[in-house]
Scaffold this motif. Sequence first.
Motif, PDB file in Angstrom:
ATOM      1  N   LEU A 243       0.818  -1.220   0.000  1.00 33.56           N
ATOM      2  CA  LEU A 243       0.000   0.000   0.000  1.00 33.56           C
ATOM      3  C   LEU A 243       0.847   1.264   0.000  1.00 33.56           C
ATOM      4  O   LEU A 243       0.319   2.377   0.068  1.00 33.56           O
ATOM      5  N   LYS A 244       2.177   1.094  -0.052  1.00 26.14           N
ATOM      6  CA  LYS A 244       3.142   2.198  -0.059  1.00 26.14           C
ATOM      7  C   LYS A 244       3.007   3.089   1.174  1.00 26.14           C
ATOM      8  O   LYS A 244       3.113   4.317   1.094  1.00 26.14           O
ATOM      9  N   GLU A 245       2.814   2.458   2.320  1.00 29.18           N
ATOM     10  CA  GLU A 245       2.737   3.178   3.588  1.00 29.18           C
ATOM     11  C   GLU A 245       4.093   3.123   4.290  1.00 29.18           C
ATOM     12  O   GLU A 245       4.898   2.216   4.051  1.00 29.18           O
ATOM     13  N   ASN A 246       4.328   4.080   5.159  1.00 28.44           N
ATOM     14  CA  ASN A 246       5.545   4.087   5.974  1.00 28.44           C
ATOM     15  C   ASN A 246       5.385   3.044   7.074  1.00 28.44           C
ATOM     16  O   ASN A 246       4.556   3.212   7.975  1.00 28.44           O
ATOM     17  N   ILE A 247       6.170   1.972   7.010  1.00 29.37           N
ATOM     18  CA  ILE A 247       5.990   0.860   7.957  1.00 29.37           C
ATOM     19  C   ILE A 247       6.426   1.225   9.371  1.00 29.37           C
ATOM     20  O   ILE A 247       6.157   0.467  10.319  1.00 29.37           O
ATOM     21  N   PHE A 248       7.094   2.367   9.525  1.00 29.06           N
ATOM     22  CA  PHE A 248       7.562   2.764  10.860  1.00 29.06           C
ATOM     23  C   PHE A 248       6.559   3.667  11.582  1.00 29.06           C
ATOM     24  O   PHE A 248       6.752   4.005  12.742  1.00 29.06           O
ATOM     25  N   GLU A 249       5.490   4.063  10.891  1.00 27.30           N
ATOM     26  CA  GLU A 249       4.464   4.887  11.516  1.00 27.30           C
ATOM     27  C   GLU A 249       3.391   4.009  12.152  1.00 27.30           C
ATOM     28  O   GLU A 249       3.110   2.900  11.669  1.00 27.30           O
ATOM     29  N   ALA A 250       2.776   4.515  13.227  1.00 27.81           N
ATOM     30  CA  ALA A 250       1.699   3.783  13.899  1.00 27.81           C
ATOM     31  C   ALA A 250       0.518   3.608  12.941  1.00 27.81           C
ATOM     32  O   ALA A 250       0.304   4.418  12.040  1.00 27.81           O
ATOM     33  N   HIS A 251      -0.234   2.529  13.148  1.00 31.00           N
ATOM     34  CA  HIS A 251      -1.322   2.212  12.221  1.00 31.00           C
ATOM     35  C   HIS A 251      -2.378   1.372  12.930  1.00 31.00           C
ATOM     36  O   HIS A 251      -2.252   1.056  14.111  1.00 31.00           O
ATOM     37  N   ARG A 252      -3.424   1.025  12.168  1.00 28.11           N
ATOM     38  CA  ARG A 252      -4.489   0.175  12.712  1.00 28.11           C
ATOM     39  C   ARG A 252      -4.811  -0.944  11.725  1.00 28.11           C
ATOM     40  O   ARG A 252      -5.964  -1.270  11.487  1.00 28.11           O
ATOM     41  N   ARG A 253      -3.780  -1.548  11.159  1.00 29.73           N
ATOM     42  CA  ARG A 253      -3.998  -2.572  10.132  1.00 29.73           C
ATOM     43  C   ARG A 253      -3.820  -3.999  10.634  1.00 29.73           C
ATOM     44  O   ARG A 253      -4.072  -4.947   9.886  1.00 29.73           O
ATOM     45  N   HIS A 254      -3.354  -4.178  11.871  1.00 28.32           N
ATOM     46  CA  HIS A 254      -3.271  -5.539  12.398  1.00 28.32           C
ATOM     47  C   HIS A 254      -4.673  -6.141  12.479  1.00 28.32           C
ATOM     48  O   HIS A 254      -5.664  -5.427  12.704  1.00 28.32           O
ATOM     49  N   LEU A 255      -4.755  -7.452  12.324  1.00 34.40           N
ATOM     50  CA  LEU A 255      -6.050  -8.122  12.388  1.00 34.40           C
ATOM     51  C   LEU A 255      -6.726  -7.887  13.734  1.00 34.40           C
ATOM     52  O   LEU A 255      -7.926  -7.627  13.807  1.00 34.40           O
ATOM     53  N   TYR A 256      -5.960  -7.956  14.816  1.00 30.45           N
ATOM     54  CA  TYR A 256      -6.568  -7.761  16.131  1.00 30.45           C
ATOM     55  C   TYR A 256      -7.120  -6.344  16.273  1.00 30.45           C
ATOM     56  O   TYR A 256      -8.130  -6.115  16.953  1.00 30.45           O
ATOM     57  N   GLN A 257      -6.479  -5.361  15.607  1.00 34.67           N
ATOM     58  CA  GLN A 257      -6.979  -3.989  15.644  1.00 34.67           C
ATOM     59  C   GLN A 257      -8.288  -3.861  14.881  1.00 34.67           C
ATOM     60  O   GLN A 257      -9.194  -3.132  15.304  1.00 34.67           O
ATOM     61  N   LEU A 258      -8.382  -4.550  13.754  1.00 35.22           N
ATOM     62  CA  LEU A 258      -9.626  -4.521  12.979  1.00 35.22           C
ATOM     63  C   LEU A 258     -10.781  -5.111  13.789  1.00 35.22           C
ATOM     64  O   LEU A 258     -11.890  -4.563  13.802  1.00 35.22           O
ATOM     65  N   PHE A 259     -10.527  -6.221  14.462  1.00 34.86           N
ATOM     66  CA  PHE A 259     -11.576  -6.826  15.291  1.00 34.86           C
ATOM     67  C   PHE A 259     -11.955  -5.909  16.449  1.00 34.86           C
ATOM     68  O   PHE A 259     -13.134  -5.768  16.782  1.00 34.86           O
ATOM     69  N   ALA A 260     -10.963  -5.272  17.072  1.00 31.56           N
ATOM     70  CA  ALA A 260     -11.231  -4.422  18.238  1.00 31.56           C
ATOM     71  C   ALA A 260     -11.883  -3.103  17.849  1.00 31.56           C
ATOM     72  O   ALA A 260     -12.857  -2.659  18.478  1.00 31.56           O
ATOM     73  N   ASN A 261     -11.388  -2.459  16.779  1.00 33.66           N
ATOM     74  CA  ASN A 261     -11.831  -1.110  16.436  1.00 33.66           C
ATOM     75  C   ASN A 261     -13.055  -1.094  15.527  1.00 33.66           C
ATOM     76  O   ASN A 261     -13.963  -0.284  15.739  1.00 33.66           O
ATOM     77  N   GLU A 262     -13.075  -1.945  14.507  1.00 32.39           N
ATOM     78  CA  GLU A 262     -14.198  -1.952  13.567  1.00 32.39           C
ATOM     79  C   GLU A 262     -15.311  -2.912  14.004  1.00 32.39           C
ATOM     80  O   GLU A 262     -16.481  -2.569  14.000  1.00 32.39           O
ATOM     81  N   LYS A 263     -14.924  -4.120  14.377  1.00 31.63           N
ATOM     82  CA  LYS A 263     -15.910  -5.139  14.740  1.00 31.63           C
ATOM     83  C   LYS A 263     -16.397  -4.973  16.177  1.00 31.63           C
ATOM     84  O   LYS A 263     -17.415  -5.552  16.561  1.00 31.63           O
ATOM     85  N   LYS A 264     -15.638  -4.217  16.987  1.00 29.68           N
ATOM     86  CA  LYS A 264     -15.983  -3.960  18.401  1.00 29.68           C
ATOM     87  C   LYS A 264     -16.014  -5.242  19.230  1.00 29.68           C
ATOM     88  O   LYS A 264     -16.811  -5.374  20.157  1.00 29.68           O
ATOM     89  N   VAL A 265     -15.145  -6.181  18.894  1.00 33.63           N
ATOM     90  CA  VAL A 265     -15.026  -7.399  19.687  1.00 33.63           C
ATOM     91  C   VAL A 265     -14.236  -7.074  20.954  1.00 33.63           C
ATOM     92  O   VAL A 265     -13.301  -6.272  20.931  1.00 33.63           O
ATOM     93  N   SER A 266     -14.592  -7.699  22.062  1.00 28.10           N
ATOM     94  CA  SER A 266     -13.910  -7.470  23.335  1.00 28.10           C
ATOM     95  C   SER A 266     -12.413  -7.739  23.218  1.00 28.10           C
ATOM     96  O   SER A 266     -11.991  -8.742  22.639  1.00 28.10           O
ATOM     97  N   HIS A 267     -11.615  -6.830  23.786  1.00 23.80           N
ATOM     98  CA  HIS A 267     -10.168  -7.021  23.816  1.00 23.80           C
ATOM     99  C   HIS A 267      -9.799  -8.352  24.469  1.00 23.80           C
ATOM    100  O   HIS A 267      -8.890  -9.049  24.019  1.00 23.80           O
ATOM    101  N   LEU A 268     -10.517  -8.694  25.516  1.00 23.16           N
ATOM    102  CA  LEU A 268     -10.192  -9.904  26.269  1.00 23.16           C
ATOM    103  C   LEU A 268     -10.468 -11.156  25.441  1.00 23.16           C
ATOM    104  O   LEU A 268      -9.721 -12.133  25.519  1.00 23.16           O
ATOM    105  N   VAL A 269     -11.507 -11.114  24.638  1.00 28.05           N
ATOM    106  CA  VAL A 269     -11.828 -12.244  23.756  1.00 28.05           C
ATOM    107  C   VAL A 269     -10.743 -12.399  22.695  1.00 28.05           C
ATOM    108  O   VAL A 269     -10.255 -13.502  22.437  1.00 28.05           O
ATOM    109  N   ILE A 270     -10.357 -11.285  22.073  1.00 26.42           N
ATOM    110  CA  ILE A 270      -9.328 -11.327  21.027  1.00 26.42           C
ATOM    111  C   ILE A 270      -8.010 -11.860  21.583  1.00 26.42           C
ATOM    112  O   ILE A 270      -7.393 -12.760  20.992  1.00 26.42           O
TER     113      ILE A 270
END
Length: 320
Positions: A243-270
Motif C-alpha cells: 500500500l506504499k505506507e511508511n511501515i515505521f508509523e503507527a497504524h491500525r492494520r493488524h487483524l486484532y486492531q480490525l476486530f477491536a476497532n471496527e468489529k468492536k469485539v472485546s479485547h479480552l476475547v481477542i
Amino acid sequence: MEYILVTVILFISILIYFRIANQYNIIDKPNHRSAHTQITLRGGGVIFPIAFIVFCLFNFNEVIQNYWSFGLGLLAICTISFIDDVRTLSNKIRLSVHFVSVVLLLYFTGAFTLMPFWVWPILFVVIIGTLNAYNFMDGINGMTGVYSLVTLGSLAYINKDMIQFTDESFIVYPILACLVFLFFNFRKKAKCFAGDVGSMGIGFWVIGLITLLIMRTGEYKYILLLSIYGMEVVLTIIERILLKENIFEAHRRHLYQLFANEKKVSHLVISSVYAVFQVLINIFLIHSQLPVWVIILIIFIPAGGIYLGLKWRLKKEYNL
C-alpha cells in the motif's frame, strides 16, 4: 514459599509504581490510532525488570556467575524503553541500546561460541525484529500478558519434562510477573498498559529463553513458539509495503486492531483467541518429530489462510 513471597513483592511494587505514575502523569492518551478510549496509566510493564531484580535478590550468587549479562541487557533495554514511554527518543538512540542489549543476550546464551560468525548478523536481525514484533502487538488489553504466559508456560513444560535448558526459577519469575500484570491489565477497563518498557522487557526475557533452548538443543523449530506474532507482523508489514505506507508509523492494520476497532469485539476475547491458537501450535510443535520445514508448512499454510481470509472479509465489510 519463595514464589508466594515474590508474588507479594511484585504486587506491592506495581502498586507503588501506580502512585508514581499518577503523580508524574505517566499516562496513555487515546488517539485516532488507539484501540482504547480512556486515559490509562502507561508503563505497568516495569513489573518485568522489577521481577528480574527480585530474581537477583533471591539468587544472587547464581546471577553473578551466569545471569549478569542477561540482566544488564534486560535493564538497559527496559530503561531506554521506559524513557521512550515518558518522552520520545530518536531511533538512533533506541536502536543503539537495542544493539548492545542483543550483544549481551547472545553472549548470555553462548551463541557467539556455538554459532559461526557469519550467523551472528542473522541472529541480530531476527532478535531485534522479534523484539519489535512484540512491541507492535502490544495494542489491546491482555494481549502481551496472556500471549507471553502461553509461551512461558510452554517453555516451563519443555524445561521440566523434556530437556532442562535453564533454572526453573528463571522461567517462573516472568510467569509470576505476567500474572500480576494481567491482574491489572486483563480487564475491560485496564488499570494500566505495559508500555514499551513492558513489551520490550518481557519480549527480551522470552527471546532469551527461546534462544537458550535453541542453543541447547540445536532445534530451530522453537522460534515458532512465537509464530502467531511473527505471522501477524510479517503479513501486516507486507500489506503496508504494497500500500506504499511508511511501515515505521503507527497504524491500525493488524487483524486484532480490525476486530477491536471496527468489529468492536472485546479485547479480552481477542487476546484469549490469539493465546489459544498459539497453545494449539505449541502442543503440535513440542511433540512433533517432523523436519522443521514440514512443521513450518503445517503451521503457516492453514494459519496464514485463516488470517488472510478473516482480514479480507473485515476489510471488505468495512470498506478499508
